[in-house]
Design a protein around this motif. Sequence first.
Motif, mmCIF file in Angstrom:
data_model
loop_
_atom_site.group_PDB
_atom_site.id
_atom_site.type_symbol
_atom_site.label_atom_id
_atom_site.label_comp_id
_atom_site.label_asym_id
_atom_site.label_seq_id
_atom_site.Cartn_x
_atom_site.Cartn_y
_atom_site.Cartn_z
ATOM 1 N N THR A 1 -31.923 2.403 -21.779
ATOM 2 C CA THR A 1 -32.283 1.239 -20.974
ATOM 3 C C THR A 1 -31.062 0.484 -20.446
ATOM 4 O O THR A 1 -30.983 0.160 -19.260
ATOM 5 C CB THR A 1 -33.146 0.258 -21.798
ATOM 6 N N TYR A 2 -30.076 0.213 -21.313
ATOM 7 C CA TYR A 2 -28.990 -0.694 -20.948
ATOM 8 C C TYR A 2 -27.684 -0.018 -20.558
ATOM 9 O O TYR A 2 -26.937 -0.556 -19.748
ATOM 10 C CB TYR A 2 -28.745 -1.702 -22.076
ATOM 11 N N GLU B 1 -34.971 3.587 -31.865
ATOM 12 C CA GLU B 1 -34.678 2.314 -31.211
ATOM 13 C C GLU B 1 -33.314 2.338 -30.522
ATOM 14 O O GLU B 1 -33.163 1.830 -29.411
ATOM 15 C CB GLU B 1 -34.715 1.177 -32.225
ATOM 16 N N PHE C 1 -32.502 1.910 -26.555
ATOM 17 C CA PHE C 1 -31.570 0.869 -26.132
ATOM 18 C C PHE C 1 -30.535 1.430 -25.158
ATOM 19 O O PHE C 1 -30.290 0.854 -24.094
ATOM 20 C CB PHE C 1 -30.882 0.256 -27.363
ATOM 21 N N TYR C 2 -29.920 2.555 -25.490
ATOM 22 C CA TYR C 2 -28.889 3.117 -24.614
ATOM 23 C C TYR C 2 -29.460 3.687 -23.326
ATOM 24 O O TYR C 2 -28.819 3.616 -22.281
ATOM 25 C CB TYR C 2 -28.035 4.150 -25.350
ATOM 26 N N ASP D 1 -37.456 -7.130 -31.261
ATOM 27 C CA ASP D 1 -36.947 -6.040 -30.421
ATOM 28 C C ASP D 1 -35.428 -5.950 -30.533
ATOM 29 O O ASP D 1 -34.758 -6.950 -30.809
ATOM 30 C CB ASP D 1 -37.337 -6.263 -28.959
ATOM 31 N N VAL D 2 -34.876 -4.782 -30.262
ATOM 32 C CA VAL D 2 -33.430 -4.583 -30.322
ATOM 33 C C VAL D 2 -32.773 -5.366 -29.193
ATOM 34 O O VAL D 2 -33.095 -5.178 -28.028
ATOM 35 C CB VAL D 2 -33.065 -3.089 -30.225
ATOM 36 N N ASN E 1 -29.182 -5.874 -29.408
ATOM 37 C CA ASN E 1 -27.821 -5.365 -29.330
ATOM 38 C C ASN E 1 -27.608 -4.348 -30.443
ATOM 39 O O ASN E 1 -28.241 -4.427 -31.495
ATOM 40 C CB ASN E 1 -26.821 -6.504 -29.479
ATOM 41 N N ARG F 1 -31.529 -8.066 -33.575
ATOM 42 C CA ARG F 1 -32.870 -8.185 -33.004
ATOM 43 C C ARG F 1 -33.095 -9.579 -32.425
ATOM 44 O O ARG F 1 -32.533 -10.553 -32.907
ATOM 45 C CB ARG F 1 -33.912 -7.879 -34.068
#
Length: 132
Positions: free
Chosen positions: A87-88, A80, A84-85, A18-19, A21, A13
């Motif tokens: 988004t990135y 979360e 994350f996946y 926030d996450v 990684n 975080r």
Amino acid sequence: MAIVLDGTVAIQRDQSGDVANVIWFLYGLPASGGAPNNAVFLNESFGKASPQMVSFELDGEEYVVYADWQSSADVHQGHEIKAFYKTYGYILISCLRDDIASDEGLIRREWITPVKYYEDYVTMVSELAKAG
């Protein structure tokens, strides 16, 4: 047929919580010089409320690891990771492997590779059928 791996997922975080990684520490990867590719993340591997799944290829074999948040005290982490996946689109895979080129023993190996996000298996199959 895929080889199912054991592993641990870690969430790093940032200062605001926030996450930043997501790291998959995996056990059982072969001691080769290859790197993972063709990574896929399924938010629900088998259907509603089923475990999340990461799959990738390495040296001609398919490997799979599951994250079952339904049995975890913190189901929110699964949401979360999904965000994350989406988004990135990249995954960090880490493991300990024997260093076959030296007498170092176990060394840590890490790879960052693109990961394709799908909500579930049916969605993945439908999208792949359209593409190909």
